[in-house]
Scaffold this motif. Structure first.
Motif, mmCIF file in Angstrom:
data_model
loop_
_atom_site.group_PDB
_atom_site.id
_atom_site.type_symbol
_atom_site.label_atom_id
_atom_site.label_comp_id
_atom_site.label_asym_id
_atom_site.label_seq_id
_atom_site.Cartn_x
_atom_site.Cartn_y
_atom_site.Cartn_z
ATOM 1 N N ASN A 180 27.792 -42.529 -63.358
ATOM 2 C CA ASN A 180 28.684 -43.680 -63.491
ATOM 3 C C ASN A 180 29.983 -43.446 -62.731
ATOM 4 N N ARG A 181 30.507 -44.502 -62.180
ATOM 5 C CA ARG A 181 31.688 -44.529 -61.314
ATOM 6 C C ARG A 181 31.398 -43.867 -59.954
ATOM 7 N N ILE A 182 30.112 -43.604 -59.649
ATOM 8 C CA ILE A 182 29.711 -42.866 -58.430
ATOM 9 C C ILE A 182 30.378 -41.492 -58.438
ATOM 10 N N ASP A 183 30.390 -40.886 -59.614
ATOM 11 C CA ASP A 183 31.012 -39.563 -59.732
ATOM 12 C C ASP A 183 30.017 -38.487 -59.314
ATOM 13 N N GLY A 184 29.861 -38.318 -58.014
ATOM 14 C CA GLY A 184 29.011 -37.253 -57.486
ATOM 15 C C GLY A 184 27.555 -37.667 -57.312
ATOM 16 N N GLU A 185 26.801 -36.722 -56.761
ATOM 17 C CA GLU A 185 25.385 -36.950 -56.444
ATOM 18 C C GLU A 185 24.534 -36.216 -57.469
ATOM 19 N N MET A 186 23.481 -36.885 -57.943
ATOM 20 C CA MET A 186 22.596 -36.264 -58.934
ATOM 21 C C MET A 186 21.435 -35.544 -58.267
ATOM 22 N N ILE A 187 21.227 -34.310 -58.699
ATOM 23 C CA ILE A 187 20.036 -33.564 -58.295
ATOM 24 C C ILE A 187 19.367 -33.124 -59.597
ATOM 25 N N LEU A 188 18.244 -33.764 -59.926
ATOM 26 C CA LEU A 188 17.482 -33.404 -61.128
ATOM 27 C C LEU A 188 16.322 -32.533 -60.672
ATOM 28 N N VAL A 189 16.381 -31.256 -61.075
ATOM 29 C CA VAL A 189 15.353 -30.340 -60.603
ATOM 30 C C VAL A 189 14.979 -29.384 -61.737
ATOM 31 N N ASP A 190 13.663 -29.210 -61.933
ATOM 32 C CA ASP A 190 13.146 -28.375 -63.028
ATOM 33 C C ASP A 190 13.768 -28.757 -64.371
ATOM 34 N N ALA A 222 19.824 -31.543 -64.755
ATOM 35 C CA ALA A 222 20.524 -32.534 -63.916
ATOM 36 C C ALA A 222 21.854 -31.948 -63.443
ATOM 37 N N TYR A 223 21.951 -31.726 -62.151
ATOM 38 C CA TYR A 223 23.173 -31.196 -61.545
ATOM 39 C C TYR A 223 23.968 -32.339 -60.941
ATOM 40 N N LYS A 224 25.275 -32.076 -60.822
ATOM 41 C CA LYS A 224 26.171 -33.056 -60.219
ATOM 42 C C LYS A 224 26.938 -32.364 -59.100
ATOM 43 N N ALA A 225 26.691 -32.829 -57.866
ATOM 44 C CA ALA A 225 27.454 -32.330 -56.717
ATOM 45 C C ALA A 225 28.666 -33.240 -56.577
ATOM 46 N N LYS A 226 29.833 -32.686 -56.842
ATOM 47 C CA LYS A 226 31.044 -33.498 -56.903
ATOM 48 C C LYS A 226 31.754 -33.591 -55.551
ATOM 49 N N SER A 227 32.649 -34.555 -55.470
ATOM 50 C CA SER A 227 33.357 -34.789 -54.208
ATOM 51 C C SER A 227 34.343 -33.661 -53.893
ATOM 52 N N ASP A 228 34.653 -32.799 -54.879
ATOM 53 C CA ASP A 228 35.537 -31.654 -54.587
ATOM 54 C C ASP A 228 34.744 -30.445 -54.089
ATOM 55 N N GLY A 229 33.431 -30.628 -53.927
ATOM 56 C CA GLY A 229 32.604 -29.559 -53.369
ATOM 57 C C GLY A 229 31.949 -28.671 -54.416
ATOM 58 N N THR A 230 32.302 -28.855 -55.677
ATOM 59 C CA THR A 230 31.691 -28.032 -56.719
ATOM 60 C C THR A 230 30.401 -28.687 -57.224
#
Ligand SMILES: [Zn+2]
Length: 268
Positions: A70-80, A83-91
């Motif tokens: 929500n709010r386009i807060d980062g990119e979702m990578i759901l693996v195994d 659910a990970y969130k790759a954020k715009s600050d690089g973390t």
């Protein structure tokens, strides 16, 4: 003893008779796998950045997927199943179970084919190789690539505030990251041309490094070597949000040009 022998005889006789009487049933086949999608790409392009589906709910539909929060807060990578969130600050962080998504696709990953890539491959070459191996381009596909990446370029968008602007405008402010010599996983989906408006026709890749420190929506890459696992999907369940934001989104207009602006700036 006579009784016992008689009983055994009787039982085996019955068992034998039952075996003979039982009809020959076909072996139960594995259920047709389903991809579960929440909302539509056109709603996301129009600025419907708040959904009602939690990470936990999404995970009940699969262990492998991509999307955003929500709010386009980062990119979702759901693996195994995580659910990970790759954020715009690089973390990269693990998303909370109650965090919500406005757009995602997931499936229980169970590949039908495996291929090995041993030569250095650009994103364009990877796409060509994958496409050449798909017998039916009118299916959806979930693809997992585990490998060593000489280089990966990703983007992530920072969380937006209301009133939300269209994605094509917002994506101009995206953060772009370059990762050199990482090993990791590409979580990819290929959607057929007819899914325009619902998902991104063609390929869509998100990346997560094995150390879980880098990732995001893939703009470009150079794969050194890897293993590609391909899962065709002939069943798609689309959950249409019933919230006001989705209801008020104009999805009658053609947003192909906007989608190209958002997704099409990949480095080949
Ligand atoms: Zn993406």
């Amino acid at each position: 003893l006579k009784n016992l022998i008689a009983s055994i005889f009787l039982l085996s006789g019955i068992a034998h008779a039952q075996t003979q009487l039982l009809p020959v049933l076909p072996q139960p086949s594995a259920p047709d796998p389903v991809a579960y999608q929440y909302s539509t790409i056109d709603a996301l392009l129009a600025g419907a950045y708040d959904g009602d589906l939690s990470v936990n709910q999404l995970k009940s539909h699969g262990d492998f997927g991509i999307g955003t929060y929500n709010r386009i807060d980062g990119e979702m990578i759901l693996v195994d199943g995580a659910a990970y969130k790759a954020k715009s600050d690089g973390t990269v962080v693990l998303a909370g179970e109650n965090e919500k998504t406005p757009f995602a696709i997931a499936t229980s990953f169970s590949p039908n084919y495996t291929r090995t890539i041993t030569a250095t491959t650009s994103l364009k070459e990877l796409e060509e190789q994958l496409d050449s191996q798909l017998p039916n381009k009118n299916l959806f596909y979930a693809v997992r690539v585990e490998g060593q990446f000489k280089q990966v370029t990703t983007r992530a968008i920072s969380p937006q505030n209301k009133p939300y602007k269209p994605l094509a405008e917002v994506s101009k402010t995206q953060s772009v990251f370059n990762f050199t010599d990482t090993s990791g996983i590409l979580v990819a989906f290929r959607s057929p041309a007819f899914s325009k408006g619902i998902n991104v026709p063609g390929w869509h890749y998100h990346y997560l490094s094995n150390d879980k420190k880098s990732g995001g929506h893939v703009l470009g890459l150079t794969l050194a070597n890897g293993v590609v696992k391909i899962m065709p999907l002939s069943n798609i369940q689309v959950k249409i949000p019933t919230n006001e934001m989705f209801a008020n989104t104009d999805q009658a207009v053609d947003r192909s040009a906007e989608l190209k602006a958002v997704e099409g700036e990949r480095k080949k």
